[in-house]
Design a protein around this motif. Sequence first.
Motif, PDB file in Angstrom:
ATOM      1  N   LEU A 171       0.822  -1.201   0.000  1.00 15.17           N
ATOM      2  CA  LEU A 171       0.000   0.000   0.000  1.00 15.17           C
ATOM      3  C   LEU A 171       0.862   1.258   0.000  1.00 15.17           C
ATOM      4  N   ASP A 172       0.445   2.238  -0.768  1.00 14.53           N
ATOM      5  CA  ASP A 172       1.038   3.571  -0.656  1.00 14.53           C
ATOM      6  C   ASP A 172       0.177   4.393   0.301  1.00 14.53           C
ATOM      7  N   ALA A 173       0.455   5.691   0.397  1.00  9.80           N
ATOM      8  CA  ALA A 173      -0.284   6.522   1.356  1.00  9.80           C
ATOM      9  C   ALA A 173      -1.781   6.503   1.075  1.00  9.80           C
ATOM     10  N   ALA A 174      -2.151   6.555  -0.200  1.00  7.60           N
ATOM     11  CA  ALA A 174      -3.575   6.528  -0.550  1.00  7.60           C
ATOM     12  C   ALA A 174      -4.202   5.188  -0.177  1.00  7.60           C
ATOM     13  N   GLY A 175      -3.462   4.108  -0.366  1.00  2.00           N
ATOM     14  CA  GLY A 175      -3.970   2.787  -0.013  1.00  2.00           C
ATOM     15  C   GLY A 175      -4.162   2.639   1.490  1.00  2.00           C
ATOM     16  N   ILE A 176      -3.217   3.193   2.255  1.00  2.00           N
ATOM     17  CA  ILE A 176      -3.360   3.156   3.725  1.00  2.00           C
ATOM     18  C   ILE A 176      -4.611   3.905   4.138  1.00  2.00           C
ATOM     19  N   ALA A 177      -4.811   5.105   3.569  1.00  2.00           N
ATOM     20  CA  ALA A 177      -5.973   5.920   3.922  1.00  2.00           C
ATOM     21  C   ALA A 177      -7.275   5.239   3.511  1.00  2.00           C
TER      22      ALA A 177
END
Length: 416
Positions: A171-177
């Motif tokens: 996950l990148d930052a968007a995936g984490i969010a």
Amino acid sequence: MQHRADVVVLGAGMVGVSAALHLQQRGRDVILVDRLARAGEETSYGNAGLIETASVFPYMFPRDFGQILRTALNLSPAVRYALADLPEFLPWLVRYYLASAPHRALHSAMAELPLIRRSRIEHEALIAEAGVPDLLRGTGWIKLFRSDATLGTALGDLDRARQYGVEADVLDAAGIAAHEPNLSGDFAGAIRFPAPGFVPDPGGLAKAYAALFAKKGGRFLVGDARTLEREGTSWRIAGSDGAIVAREVVVALGPWSDQVFRPLGYSIPLAVKRGYHLHLAPRGNAVLTHPVLDSDQGFLLAPMTKGIRLTTGVEFARRDAPPTPIQVERALPRARDLFPLGEAIEPTPWMGARPCLPDMLPVIGRAPRHPGLWFDFGHQHHGLTLGPATGRLLAELMTGETPFADPTPFRAERFE
């Protein structure tokens, strides 16, 4: 009064209750014995709640010099040791370090892999029979990384784990969010493991299994395992309302197993890794869906039935030394920065002890010098995960079935 059975299982944590159920399924009359009147009140109560099918590699001693130095200086957020207790556990740490050599660590991983693969299957069967589907969630868990370096190391580990069937999403930052919108922080990335099960009340699950055991005719008695003695061809234990006698006995006492095997002359190198947790209320309408490990800061948050459980890493200290919840105190402000946490639900942190052998494998099987004595302890960080799987393996060995996994790596004789 005297209570008789085919088998007595000592210890009513997840490991002992699971062994009792598997023996019962194979036609044995079983008595489950614990010093407390309820199951799952000690080590099995305090953990991250994960049925960890993704952890195909055990938690071995680090080989990175920087990580070892930080630990030696007591600067690591994930590991702490009590200086006063160092002379007691340093010899065990040396054995742990030697057993963590890459080729030996791989041997431990491959030995445990059939148990890891079987763990959720065995839990699902018992959960269905016990009628508690709400105690297993299929959310998996998320591991967060705050630096490119730690993320890169984890991705290398993931590539290796994928060779053994581990599934994961990076996950990148968007995936984490998208998965956890209430988390805050600067993250290099994360890994989400979808396959592990999550148990929002581990102690409650042990109690549900104990209730199933009783429903099927099993007896749960209070007794003192330290009184175990051989009596002719049987074993005898002092219970709260009379002697408990059986042809066979299983030692499944977790970190207290040495109180039985040492007086009998076994020098199995059992040690403990202590750990702490604290439940906190979420603030406002904040929701946490997955257990989330902040790998760089050494703590985990899990959405338990009782509240958000903040769990710490490892403390090396004597099992019975007074609690020193320094790791909780250090982690708490960092955890509040990660997720909106309100007030603590309990007045003091809980402390427990993980029973560990140097090779991070449990001892499962027959005691080599005492007929009718069996061992099932030393499950390190994976007592909740492996309890039903090792219970099945032990029951197969005790009843003469073909074991589903090779039991040789788990024999007590490996330390002689």
